[in-house]
Design a protein around this motif. Structure first.
Motif, PDB file in Angstrom:
ATOM      1  N   GLU A  38      -2.087   6.350   1.801  1.00 45.19           N
ATOM      2  CA  GLU A  38      -2.682   6.967   2.987  1.00 45.19           C
ATOM      3  C   GLU A  38      -3.313   5.919   3.903  1.00 45.19           C
ATOM      4  O   GLU A  38      -4.086   5.067   3.462  1.00 45.19           O
ATOM      5  CB  GLU A  38      -3.738   7.995   2.578  1.00 45.19           C
TER       6      GLU A  38
ATOM      7  N   ASP B 295       2.725   2.656  -3.178  1.00 45.11           N
ATOM      8  CA  ASP B 295       1.934   3.237  -4.265  1.00 45.11           C
ATOM      9  C   ASP B 295       1.302   4.529  -3.762  1.00 45.11           C
ATOM     10  O   ASP B 295       0.552   4.528  -2.785  1.00 45.11           O
ATOM     11  CB  ASP B 295       0.848   2.251  -4.698  1.00 45.11           C
ATOM     12  N   ALA B 296       1.597   5.625  -4.422  1.00 43.21           N
ATOM     13  CA  ALA B 296       1.071   6.928  -3.989  1.00 43.21           C
ATOM     14  C   ALA B 296      -0.451   6.944  -3.923  1.00 43.21           C
ATOM     15  O   ALA B 296      -1.037   7.692  -3.140  1.00 43.21           O
ATOM     16  CB  ALA B 296       1.572   8.028  -4.919  1.00 43.21           C
ATOM     17  N   LYS B 297      -1.106   6.102  -4.733  1.00 48.07           N
ATOM     18  CA  LYS B 297      -2.573   6.080  -4.757  1.00 48.07           C
ATOM     19  C   LYS B 297      -3.169   5.406  -3.519  1.00 48.07           C
ATOM     20  O   LYS B 297      -4.338   5.637  -3.197  1.00 48.07           O
ATOM     21  CB  LYS B 297      -3.062   5.363  -6.024  1.00 48.07           C
ATOM     22  N   THR B 298      -2.386   4.565  -2.859  1.00 48.32           N
ATOM     23  CA  THR B 298      -2.912   3.800  -1.709  1.00 48.32           C
ATOM     24  C   THR B 298      -2.100   4.029  -0.441  1.00 48.32           C
ATOM     25  O   THR B 298      -2.271   3.317   0.544  1.00 48.32           O
ATOM     26  CB  THR B 298      -2.927   2.294  -2.026  1.00 48.32           C
TER      27      THR B 298
ATOM     28  N   ASP C 237       0.836  -1.210   0.000  1.00 48.41           N
ATOM     29  CA  ASP C 237       0.000   0.000   0.000  1.00 48.41           C
ATOM     30  C   ASP C 237       0.866   1.253   0.000  1.00 48.41           C
ATOM     31  O   ASP C 237       0.652   2.187  -0.790  1.00 48.41           O
ATOM     32  CB  ASP C 237      -0.899   0.037   1.239  1.00 48.41           C
TER      33      ASP C 237
ATOM     34  N   SER D 125      -6.462   1.987   2.526  1.00 44.51           N
ATOM     35  CA  SER D 125      -7.139   2.790   1.508  1.00 44.51           C
ATOM     36  C   SER D 125      -8.315   2.055   0.880  1.00 44.51           C
ATOM     37  O   SER D 125      -9.254   2.679   0.386  1.00 44.51           O
ATOM     38  CB  SER D 125      -6.145   3.206   0.412  1.00 44.51           C
ATOM     39  N   ASN D 126      -8.300   0.712   0.917  1.00 40.59           N
ATOM     40  CA  ASN D 126      -9.409  -0.070   0.359  1.00 40.59           C
ATOM     41  C   ASN D 126     -10.546  -0.273   1.361  1.00 40.59           C
ATOM     42  O   ASN D 126     -11.516  -0.981   1.087  1.00 40.59           O
ATOM     43  CB  ASN D 126      -8.917  -1.426  -0.151  1.00 40.59           C
TER      44      ASN D 126
END
Length: 212
Positions: free
Chosen positions: A140, A135-138, A132, A153-154
């Motif tokens: 946080e 990857d900058a998208k996940t 997680d 994040s999910n």
């Protein structure tokens, strides 16, 4: 000490085992007893080259991880010497939580005393969080100390365990000094009783020095 209740922030991946306190705060930075300005010391050899320029491959030198407030790492984080400069460097950089498979005991204790939440999780869970964080998208994560949960994040919720006393101190922002000062009335009462019972102590240099 700043209380730790909830934190939603970028997590930076440090997929290394045995990250020691010399990596976190190298010996060259131990001359100071101030907690301020040690953020630059954090992972100094990995973050900067010999000329002082940033190494672009290191996560904390890249967006969005240069703004990370959470680290995710592997086994035995904080091993090595007991220097408290290590959590000071983390805190001055902005790190409020370290997630790892395991921690060195003294480092773990020093984190709690300085307002940093150390979370130990099973290796397979940490491996997921490292993916997680990479990857900058996940990257946080949301951490809730009151509920003792990490939210990915999910949306998946990961529970964690922490000693109840350390949890209470982190939530309230109480450190060793503030907990002692909370008993200042009892301490003063005891000292007055000792003065009355042993008045000859009032003539000793030690008491004069204490009251100065």
């Amino acid at each position: 000490m700043t209380p730790f209740t909830q934190l939603r922030a970028i997590a930076a991946p440090i997929p290394l085992a045995n990250v020691d306190t010399d990596m976190l705060a190298p010996a060259a930075f131990l001359k100071t007893v101030s907690r301020q300005g040690l953020g630059r010391a954090l992972f100094h050899a990995a973050r900067f080259n010999a000329s002082g320029a940033e190494r672009p491959e290191f996560p904390l030198n890249r967006e969005p991880w240069r703004h990370a407030r959470i680290l995710v790492s592997l086994e035995n984080f904080g091993c090595g010497s007991s220097r408290e400069h290590a959590p000071w460097a983390l805190l001055d950089f902005g790190i409020r939580c370290v997630i790892a498979v395991s921690f060195a005991d003294i480092f773990y204790s020093n984190c709690c005393k300085n307002g940093i939440l150390p979370i130990a999780l099973e290796r397979q869970v940490v491996d997921q969080l490292l993916v997680d964080a990479a990857d900058a998208k996940t990257a946080e994560l949301a951490i809730d100390l009151q509920q003792q949960t990490i939210t990915r994040s999910n949306g998946e919720i990961v529970p964690f365990v922490i000693d109840s006393q350390r949890r209470a101190r982190l939530l309230s922002g109480a450190d060793d000094i503030s907990e002692t000062l909370a008993h200042s009335a009892a301490i003063a009462s005891y000292e007055e009783r000792v003065r009355a019972d042993t008045p000859w102590l009032a003539t000793t240099p030690l008491l004069a020095w204490r009251d100065a």
